[in-house]
Each structure stands twice: as C-alpha cells, then as structure tokens.
Design a protein around this motif. Structure first.
Motif, short mmCIF file in Angstrom:
data_model
loop_
_atom_site.label_atom_id
_atom_site.label_comp_id
_atom_site.label_asym_id
_atom_site.label_seq_id
_atom_site.Cartn_x
_atom_site.Cartn_y
_atom_site.Cartn_z
N ASP A 107 0.84 -1.20 0.00
CA ASP A 107 0.00 0.00 0.00
C ASP A 107 0.88 1.26 0.00
O ASP A 107 0.63 2.21 -0.75
CB ASP A 107 -0.89 0.05 1.25
N LEU A 108 1.91 1.24 0.85
CA LEU A 108 2.76 2.43 1.00
C LEU A 108 3.56 2.73 -0.27
O LEU A 108 4.05 3.83 -0.45
CB LEU A 108 3.73 2.25 2.18
N ASP A 109 3.67 1.75 -1.13
CA ASP A 109 4.38 1.93 -2.39
C ASP A 109 3.51 2.63 -3.44
O ASP A 109 3.95 2.83 -4.57
CB ASP A 109 4.81 0.56 -2.93
N HIS A 110 2.27 2.96 -3.07
CA HIS A 110 1.35 3.61 -4.00
C HIS A 110 0.80 4.90 -3.42
O HIS A 110 0.97 5.18 -2.23
CB HIS A 110 0.16 2.67 -4.31
N GLN A 150 5.56 7.32 4.21
CA GLN A 150 4.95 7.22 2.88
C GLN A 150 5.93 7.53 1.76
O GLN A 150 5.60 7.36 0.58
CB GLN A 150 3.71 8.12 2.79
N THR A 151 7.14 7.99 2.13
CA THR A 151 8.21 8.29 1.16
C THR A 151 7.73 9.04 -0.08
O THR A 151 8.10 8.72 -1.21
CB THR A 151 8.99 7.01 0.75
N LEU A 156 7.11 17.70 -2.17
CA LEU A 156 5.64 17.67 -2.24
C LEU A 156 4.99 17.66 -0.86
O LEU A 156 3.77 17.67 -0.74
CB LEU A 156 5.18 16.44 -3.04
N VAL A 157 5.83 17.58 0.17
CA VAL A 157 5.28 17.50 1.52
C VAL A 157 5.47 18.83 2.25
O VAL A 157 6.40 19.00 3.03
CB VAL A 157 5.93 16.35 2.33
#
Ligand code: ATP
Ligand code: MG
Length: 295
Positions: A107-110, A150-151, A156-157
């Motif tokens: 999930d975290l890869d998306h 979430q890398t 963007l953060v």
C-alpha cells in the motif's frame, strides 16, 4: 421513521462545511428522535432494517447505482456494532465491507487512494468502508511519522499537504458521484467521557477484553488533536453530493437510528425500481410459460 421534511438524519447532515464547528453537535444528544428511549428504538430499528432490505433488493436488481458508506470514529464509538446492525437485514450478496487498517508495504508503495479504489462497491451493491482514506487526514496528521513512512518526494510535503488532501478527496468523491457511486460519510461522535466508560467495560469484562488494545489508550491521549483534525476534515470535505453525517454516539440505539435513516433517505432519493421487461422478453416469458404448462 420521520417524514420527508423533518427526517431525523437531516439534523445531523453537513452538506457544506464552511465554518463547521464540532462543538455544535452534542455526542450525548438523542434529540429529534421519533421515540424517546432504548426500548421503543428496537421496533423503529427493526422497521428501518426491513425498509432498507427492500430498497437494497431494488438497488441490486436495477444494477445502476452503487452506494458507498464511509465510517470514521474514535475507538469504541460503535462503528462495528453500527455496521453490523444497519446491514443485518441486507442480502450479503449485495453488500461488501472493507476495513482499513495500517497500510501494508505494498500500500505504501502507491498513492493513498490506491487501496481504497480497489475496494469500491460494484454497481448494484452497498460498499462499507470501516475506516477509509480519511485516515490520511486523521491518524497520519496526528502522527507525522506516519507521513514520513509514505516516502513521498520531499518537495511535495509542505504545510499545505492537508489542504491538498482535502481537495483531492473532494474531487475523488465528485468523480465517484458522476460514475453512479453515491458517497455518504458518517462520523460517529462519541464523547471522551463515554469512551472512557466503554474502555473500562472492555477491561473489566473478560468477554470484552479482546476488543481492547493498548494502542487505544495511546490514541486517546491525542484526543484534542483528533477532534481538531476531524473538525477540519469535515469542514473541508462535506459537500452537497457527498455529505457528512455527524452522528451523536454516546447512545448506541440513537446512533443506529440516525445511520439507518440516512441510508434509507439516500436509497429513496435514487428512485430505484425493478427493471421492466421489454415486449420481446415478455413474449419469451409467455412462450416459456406455455411450454411448461404443456409438459
Ligand atoms: P476495532 O474497532 O475492532 O479496534 P479498528 O478499526 O480500530 O477496529 P485496529 O486494527 O484496532 O482496527 O486499528 C486500525 C488502525 O489502523 C487504526 O489505529 C487506524 O488509525 C490505522 N490506520 C488506518 N488507516 C491508516 C492509514 N492510512 N495510515 C496509518 N494508519 C492507518
Ligand atoms: Mg482499534
């Protein structure tokens, strides 16, 4: 249940979040209920379940609309019990429940809507999200280390990430709406005091021990941060087409009445009907009928 102009659930429906304040809704409220106590609620609830089942049957047969019910709440607010009750009369074939826990490595890869998108209800079905993508503006906001996991590319953060997420979610729900997926969102609003009472009950009653997790106490310590996050979330994502219902949750029977009324109201607004049969099909049916009688 209440008549059309004064439906119970309308008192708790937020269709425009501008200036929304959580403290305008009392978790202990049982106001506007057609009945005044738990006893009388049983009959009203049974009636609601029956009406819901009849509407769901048409939803399924018509196979055009889908209904997505999103449930968010603090621990012990009664999500599980409400879902169990509200769906108790509904045909399991027409209903799917998805629970969103902490995201997996995949999930975290998306992007954060990826896993939710795979769980959307098919046409003709009712989909229930027990927690949802809204956790991305709640637990992830209260615990910044979850966002770090979430890398997402650093640039963007920024501090405006929550505004971006609110906007993304509004647009996502608009998109769903335009595809025939009707979205309704429920915040089961329990008081801190009632949560304490329910936690104590879980700790003191061996049959309820399994419902308690040490993490629940840790999250409780962040109560004010959660309430601030909920208030902003509702304020920014309540829309005419995808409203929030802020449901008083200190009295379970009342929570269930409000949720059932909202679901019924929504299904009724779709003008559902059984599909009609074409002339050609009608002739086929008549022919089959004749053949069977002649056997
Ligand atoms: P129960 O009511 O039975 O305890 P639950 O929904 O609380 O069910 P748990 O396994 O206790 O289930 O907790 C799920 C946890 O997953 C919650 O603390 C929630 O905040 C967390 N979670 C859900 N979505 C996300 C997310 N996107 N990122 C991080 N944590 C999440
Ligand atoms: Mg939990």
């Amino acid at each position: 249940m209440a008549d059309h102009q004064h439906r119970l659930s309308h008192h708790y429906r937020i269709r425009s979040g501008e200036g929304f304040r959580l403290n305008t809704i009392d978790p202990g409220s049982t106001a506007h209920a057609p009945i005044s106590d738990k006893q009388a609620a049983q009959a009203a609830l049974a009636d609601g379940v029956e009406r819901m089942a009849a509407l769901q049957d048409k939803l399924y047969a018509q196979d055009r609309w889908a209904l997505l019910l999103v449930f968010q709440a603090m621990d012990a607010a009664g999500k599980d019990g409400t879902i169990k009750h509200v769906m108790s009369g509904v045909n399991p074939q027409g209903c799917q429940v998805s629970s969103f826990k902490a995201p997996s490595a995949i999930d975290l890869d998306h992007d954060y809507l990826w896993r939710a998108n795979q769980c959307l209800p098919e046409r003709g079905r009712i989909g229930i999200f027990n927690r949802s993508y809204y956790e991305e503006t709640l637990v992830v906001r209260v615990h910044p280390e979850l966002l770090a996991r979430q890398t997402i590319p650093e640039e963007l953060v920024g501090h405006d990430i929550w505004q971006h997420r609110f906007r993304d979610i509004r647009h996502y729900e608009d998109y769903l709406g335009r595809n025939g997926v009707v979205v309704r969102k429920f915040f089961l609003h329990v008081s801190k005091q009632e949560q304490k009472r329910r936690f104590l009950e879980r700790l003191e009653n061996p049959e309820k021990n399994w419902k308690f997790s040490a993490a629940d106490i840790r999250e409780r310590a962040h109560w004010d941060a959660y309430m601030a996050a909920y208030e902003q979330m509702i304020g920014h994502t309540a829309t005419d087409s995808s409203p929030w219902y802020v449901v008083p949750a200190d009295h379970k029977w009342f929570t269930r009445l409000v949720v059932a009324d909202a679901v019924i109201d929504t299904l009724e607004s779709l003008n559902l009907a059984y599909p009609t049969v074409s002339d050609a099909t009608r002739r086929e049916l008549a022919e089959a009928h004749r053949q069977l009688l002649e056997e």
